[in-house]
Design a protein around this motif. Structure first.
Motif, PDB file in Angstrom:
ATOM      1  N   ASP A  49       0.822  -1.205   0.000  1.00 39.26           N
ATOM      2  CA  ASP A  49       0.000   0.000   0.000  1.00 39.26           C
ATOM      3  C   ASP A  49       0.862   1.264   0.000  1.00 39.26           C
ATOM      4  OD1 ASP A  49      -2.359  -1.440  -0.001  1.00 39.26           O
ATOM      5  OD2 ASP A  49      -2.506  -1.502   2.183  1.00 39.26           O
ATOM      6  N   ALA A  50       1.944   1.248   0.764  1.00 37.25           N
ATOM      7  CA  ALA A  50       2.833   2.415   0.805  1.00 37.25           C
ATOM      8  C   ALA A  50       3.491   2.651  -0.546  1.00 37.25           C
ATOM      9  CB  ALA A  50       3.893   2.227   1.892  1.00 37.25           C
ATOM     10  N   ARG A  51       3.907   1.572  -1.202  1.00 34.97           N
ATOM     11  CA  ARG A  51       4.564   1.729  -2.508  1.00 34.97           C
ATOM     12  C   ARG A  51       3.614   2.317  -3.548  1.00 34.97           C
ATOM     13  NH1 ARG A  51       7.511  -3.623  -4.210  1.00 34.97           N
ATOM     14  NH2 ARG A  51       8.314  -2.291  -5.847  1.00 34.97           N
ATOM     15  N   LYS A  52       2.329   2.037  -3.448  1.00 35.35           N
ATOM     16  CA  LYS A  52       1.369   2.663  -4.359  1.00 35.35           C
ATOM     17  C   LYS A  52       1.326   4.174  -4.133  1.00 35.35           C
ATOM     18  CE  LYS A  52      -2.136  -0.152  -3.430  1.00 35.35           C
ATOM     19  NZ  LYS A  52      -3.488  -0.773  -3.517  1.00 35.35           N
ATOM     20  N   ARG A  53       1.443   4.590  -2.875  1.00 34.30           N
ATOM     21  CA  ARG A  53       1.490   6.026  -2.565  1.00 34.30           C
ATOM     22  C   ARG A  53       2.767   6.652  -3.115  1.00 34.30           C
ATOM     23  NH1 ARG A  53      -3.651   7.386  -1.750  1.00 34.30           N
ATOM     24  NH2 ARG A  53      -4.635   5.534  -0.859  1.00 34.30           N
ATOM     25  N   PHE A  54       3.856   5.923  -3.036  1.00 35.84           N
ATOM     26  CA  PHE A  54       5.122   6.451  -3.557  1.00 35.84           C
ATOM     27  C   PHE A  54       5.020   6.709  -5.063  1.00 35.84           C
ATOM     28  CE2 PHE A  54       7.299   3.863   0.011  1.00 35.84           C
ATOM     29  CZ  PHE A  54       7.035   4.871   0.926  1.00 35.84           C
ATOM     30  N   LYS A  55       4.339   5.836  -5.792  1.00 35.21           N
ATOM     31  CA  LYS A  55       4.149   6.049  -7.231  1.00 35.21           C
ATOM     32  C   LYS A  55       3.330   7.311  -7.483  1.00 35.21           C
ATOM     33  CE  LYS A  55       4.479   1.211  -8.695  1.00 35.21           C
ATOM     34  NZ  LYS A  55       3.766   0.049  -9.281  1.00 35.21           N
ATOM     35  N   ARG A  56       2.324   7.516  -6.659  1.00 35.70           N
ATOM     36  CA  ARG A  56       1.508   8.719  -6.816  1.00 35.70           C
ATOM     37  C   ARG A  56       2.319   9.982  -6.542  1.00 35.70           C
ATOM     38  NH1 ARG A  56      -4.699   8.088  -4.849  1.00 35.70           N
ATOM     39  NH2 ARG A  56      -5.241   6.252  -6.094  1.00 35.70           N
ATOM     40  N   ILE A  57       3.158   9.921  -5.526  1.00 29.59           N
ATOM     41  CA  ILE A  57       3.972  11.091  -5.184  1.00 29.59           C
ATOM     42  C   ILE A  57       4.945  11.411  -6.314  1.00 29.59           C
ATOM     43  CG2 ILE A  57       5.709  11.987  -3.580  1.00 29.59           C
ATOM     44  CD1 ILE A  57       4.359  10.030  -1.482  1.00 29.59           C
ATOM     45  N   ARG A  58       5.590  10.398  -6.853  1.00 25.43           N
ATOM     46  CA  ARG A  58       6.569  10.639  -7.924  1.00 25.43           C
ATOM     47  C   ARG A  58       5.889  11.196  -9.181  1.00 25.43           C
ATOM     48  NH1 ARG A  58      10.356   5.596  -8.738  1.00 25.43           N
ATOM     49  NH2 ARG A  58      11.543   7.141  -9.937  1.00 25.43           N
ATOM     50  N   SER A  59       4.682  10.725  -9.474  1.00 25.77           N
ATOM     51  CA  SER A  59       3.948  11.285 -10.621  1.00 25.77           C
ATOM     52  C   SER A  59       3.529  12.725 -10.349  1.00 25.77           C
ATOM     53  CB  SER A  59       2.717  10.428 -10.918  1.00 25.77           C
ATOM     54  OG  SER A  59       3.091   9.210 -11.523  1.00 25.77           O
ATOM     55  N   LEU A  60       3.118  13.001  -9.133  1.00 28.97           N
ATOM     56  CA  LEU A  60       2.781  14.373  -8.751  1.00 28.97           C
ATOM     57  C   LEU A  60       3.979  15.292  -8.960  1.00 28.97           C
ATOM     58  CD1 LEU A  60       0.910  16.466  -7.266  1.00 28.97           C
ATOM     59  CD2 LEU A  60       1.929  15.632  -5.131  1.00 28.97           C
ATOM     60  N   TYR A  61       5.149  14.853  -8.529  1.00 26.38           N
ATOM     61  CA  TYR A  61       6.348  15.687  -8.627  1.00 26.38           C
ATOM     62  C   TYR A  61       6.776  15.931 -10.080  1.00 26.38           C
ATOM     63  CZ  TYR A  61       7.039  15.354  -3.563  1.00 26.38           C
ATOM     64  OH  TYR A  61       6.892  15.452  -2.204  1.00 26.38           O
ATOM     65  N   ARG A  62       6.419  15.030 -10.981  1.00 21.55           N
ATOM     66  CA  ARG A  62       6.748  15.250 -12.399  1.00 21.55           C
ATOM     67  C   ARG A  62       6.082  16.524 -12.931  1.00 21.55           C
ATOM     68  NH1 ARG A  62       6.051   9.461 -12.762  1.00 21.55           N
ATOM     69  NH2 ARG A  62       8.018   8.451 -13.334  1.00 21.55           N
ATOM     70  N   LEU A  63       4.927  16.870 -12.381  1.00 23.32           N
ATOM     71  CA  LEU A  63       4.189  18.031 -12.874  1.00 23.32           C
ATOM     72  C   LEU A  63       4.885  19.351 -12.569  1.00 23.32           C
ATOM     73  CD1 LEU A  63       0.465  17.108 -12.110  1.00 23.32           C
ATOM     74  CD2 LEU A  63       1.574  17.220 -14.347  1.00 23.32           C
ATOM     75  N   ILE A  64       5.806  19.368 -11.612  1.00 22.16           N
ATOM     76  CA  ILE A  64       6.473  20.636 -11.285  1.00 22.16           C
ATOM     77  C   ILE A  64       7.910  20.670 -11.799  1.00 22.16           C
ATOM     78  CG2 ILE A  64       5.002  21.096  -9.300  1.00 22.16           C
ATOM     79  CD1 ILE A  64       7.475  20.227  -7.562  1.00 22.16           C
ATOM     80  N   GLN A  65       8.277  19.712 -12.629  1.00 19.19           N
ATOM     81  CA  GLN A  65       9.620  19.694 -13.196  1.00 19.19           C
ATOM     82  C   GLN A  65       9.999  21.023 -13.877  1.00 19.19           C
ATOM     83  OE1 GLN A  65      12.195  17.559 -13.247  1.00 19.19           O
ATOM     84  NE2 GLN A  65      13.396  18.736 -14.726  1.00 19.19           N
ATOM     85  N   PRO A  66       9.101  21.645 -14.682  1.00 20.48           N
ATOM     86  CA  PRO A  66       9.489  22.899 -15.333  1.00 20.48           C
ATOM     87  C   PRO A  66       9.663  24.067 -14.356  1.00 20.48           C
ATOM     88  CG  PRO A  66       7.660  21.847 -16.486  1.00 20.48           C
ATOM     89  CD  PRO A  66       7.801  21.153 -15.162  1.00 20.48           C
ATOM     90  N   ASP A  67       8.991  24.021 -13.215  1.00 24.43           N
ATOM     91  CA  ASP A  67       9.010  25.129 -12.258  1.00 24.43           C
ATOM     92  C   ASP A  67      10.036  24.917 -11.146  1.00 24.43           C
ATOM     93  OD1 ASP A  67       8.302  27.499 -11.120  1.00 24.43           O
ATOM     94  OD2 ASP A  67       6.402  26.820 -10.304  1.00 24.43           O
ATOM     95  N   ALA A  68      10.267  23.678 -10.740  1.00 22.71           N
ATOM     96  CA  ALA A  68      11.168  23.385  -9.619  1.00 22.71           C
ATOM     97  C   ALA A  68      11.988  22.134  -9.929  1.00 22.71           C
ATOM     98  CB  ALA A  68      10.352  23.197  -8.335  1.00 22.71           C
ATOM     99  N   PRO A  69      12.865  22.200 -10.928  1.00 25.98           N
ATOM    100  CA  PRO A  69      13.604  21.000 -11.350  1.00 25.98           C
ATOM    101  C   PRO A  69      14.505  20.413 -10.268  1.00 25.98           C
ATOM    102  CG  PRO A  69      14.486  22.972 -12.396  1.00 25.98           C
ATOM    103  CD  PRO A  69      13.208  23.373 -11.749  1.00 25.98           C
ATOM    104  N   ASP A  70      15.140  21.270  -9.465  1.00 24.54           N
ATOM    105  CA  ASP A  70      16.037  20.768  -8.421  1.00 24.54           C
ATOM    106  C   ASP A  70      15.257  20.029  -7.333  1.00 24.54           C
ATOM    107  OD1 ASP A  70      18.185  21.830  -9.763  1.00 24.54           O
ATOM    108  OD2 ASP A  70      18.244  23.669  -8.568  1.00 24.54           O
ATOM    109  N   PHE A  71      14.142  20.614  -6.927  1.00 22.82           N
ATOM    110  CA  PHE A  71      13.298  19.953  -5.920  1.00 22.82           C
ATOM    111  C   PHE A  71      12.802  18.623  -6.452  1.00 22.82           C
ATOM    112  CE2 PHE A  71       9.178  18.816  -4.223  1.00 22.82           C
ATOM    113  CZ  PHE A  71       9.341  18.957  -2.856  1.00 22.82           C
ATOM    114  N   ARG A  72      12.317  18.637  -7.678  1.00 25.21           N
ATOM    115  CA  ARG A  72      11.778  17.393  -8.245  1.00 25.21           C
ATOM    116  C   ARG A  72      12.848  16.316  -8.324  1.00 25.21           C
ATOM    117  NH1 ARG A  72      12.030  13.994 -13.249  1.00 25.21           N
ATOM    118  NH2 ARG A  72      10.486  12.449 -12.635  1.00 25.21           N
ATOM    119  N   ARG A  73      14.040  16.672  -8.773  1.00 31.07           N
ATOM    120  CA  ARG A  73      15.125  15.695  -8.887  1.00 31.07           C
ATOM    121  C   ARG A  73      15.507  15.122  -7.515  1.00 31.07           C
ATOM    122  NH1 ARG A  73      17.980  18.550 -11.748  1.00 31.07           N
ATOM    123  NH2 ARG A  73      19.175  19.623 -10.150  1.00 31.07           N
ATOM    124  N   GLN A  74      15.656  15.992  -6.543  1.00 27.57           N
ATOM    125  CA  GLN A  74      16.051  15.558  -5.206  1.00 27.57           C
ATOM    126  C   GLN A  74      14.990  14.678  -4.551  1.00 27.57           C
ATOM    127  OE1 GLN A  74      17.407  18.638  -2.317  1.00 27.57           O
ATOM    128  NE2 GLN A  74      15.806  17.828  -0.970  1.00 27.57           N
TER     129      GLN A  74
END
Length: 328
Positions: free
Chosen positions: A43-68
């Motif tokens: 169940d936790a790993r499913k949440r991790f996938k959601r978080i990583r997909s969420l973070y992809r949406l801010i790649q153009p605005d916050a690339p360093d945060f998203r990468r880290q």
């Protein structure tokens, strides 16, 4: 709070709220473990996938945060994977048995299930450091929550829409590239890349569904079908890999041959169905769909905040209507 970004709210606060909710749910699963540690990890790993997909949406605005933060969540998920992966293989042969072509093939698959169940139990028994891994994962999630305090994104509707459109285009371009690789190469890695792109697309459709609920939901349903097909395909590829590395696990050469035949037959069907579904789902060009997302977000966010500039919006009216017709 649902897994969605509301255009009516300031984007930074809304984004951080969704991220904190997903991270908090992962912590809750790992701490409470109502159905045992392995189900909690799943169940936790499913949440991790959601978080990583969420973070992809801010790649153009916050690339360093998203990468880290993407690296942080990826590493947390990896350290919790071993028993869950072994459990998935048991489910794979169970699924495969439903498509057995003969009684002999079904017997071979049932024997493989018994073998893989014993393997899973052995791996679980040997994983003495699992409690420590879970504790480390919880600490990592809390650090990820703290990291959100320093995040500062663009909150004006136009800038947010522009960044979301750019991220949407990049992710769709990856999906289109994966389809082309499947058509050209047809290997397990190509289909795995398409699966990952499909998962990200499904989650992005969920996150932005408020900008056009009916269309987003319809596409999300299609995407879920594609992801399910590719999920089974990937599981079969993993099973093939194990059979290649450890053929002795599966007994005689005849049993191994029947197992591989069952995998190949089912995998061919899954790949054919997945390609048909993907080609329909991804019929629109990435640039065109991204432009539509940009327009819809800006309109929804601007209307909700009362900041829509009527004169500025008028020149885009014809373009938006054209984009909407093309997406129907």
């Amino acid at each position: 709070m649902a897994y969605r970004l509301r255009p009516s709210e300031p984007f930074t606060a809304e984004f951080c709220s969704v991220a904190r909710q997903q991270l908090s749910k992962a912590i809750s699963y790992l701490e409470d473990q109502p159905d045992g540690p392995h189900e909690a990890i799943h169940d936790a790993r499913k949440r991790f996938k959601r978080i990583r997909s969420l973070y992809r949406l801010i790649q153009p605005d916050a690339p360093d945060f998203r990468r880290q933060e993407n690296a942080r969540i990826r590493d947390i998920a990896r350290q919790l994977s071993s028993v869950r992966d072994a459990t998935a293989l048991v489910g794979t042969v169970t699924y495969l048995a439903d498509f057995a072509a003969s009684p002999e093939e079904k017997t071979a698959l049932e024997t493989a299930r018994t073998t893989l169940t014993a393997r899973r139990d052995r791996i679980a028994a040997e994983e003495h450091d699992l409690p420590a891994k879970i504790t480390s994962a919880i600490e990592g999630c809390r650090e990820a929550i703290d990291a959100l305090d320093a995040l500062n994104l663009s909150d004006t509707p136009r800038k947010t829409a522009k960044h979301l459109g750019k991220a949407w285009r990049k992710q769709l371009a990856k999906a289109h590239a994966a389809v082309r690789e499947c058509e050209k190469q047809g290997g397990a890695e190509s289909y795995h890349e398409l699966r990952k792109s499909g998962q990200a697309y499904w989650m992005h459709l969920s996150l932005l569904r408020e900008i056009w609920p009916s269309a987003m939901q319809a596409k999300q349903n299609e995407c879920k079908t594609l992801v399910d097909l590719l999920g089974h395909e990937h599981d079969l590829s993993v099973l093939t890999e194990l059979a290649d590395k450890e053929p002795s696990l599966f007994g005689s050469g005849d049993r191994l041959a029947r197992l591989l035949a069952a995998i190949i037959n089912r995998q061919q069907t899954l790949r054919r169905d997945a390609m048909e579904k993907a080609q329909g789902l991804l019929a629109e060009r990435p640039a065109e769909e991204a432009a539509l997302i940009t327009l819809l977000w800006e309109r929804a966010a601007g209307t909700s905040s009362g900041k829509t500039n009527r004169n500025a919006a008028e020149p885009r009216k014809a373009e938006e209507e054209s984009a909407l017709r093309g997406a129907r």
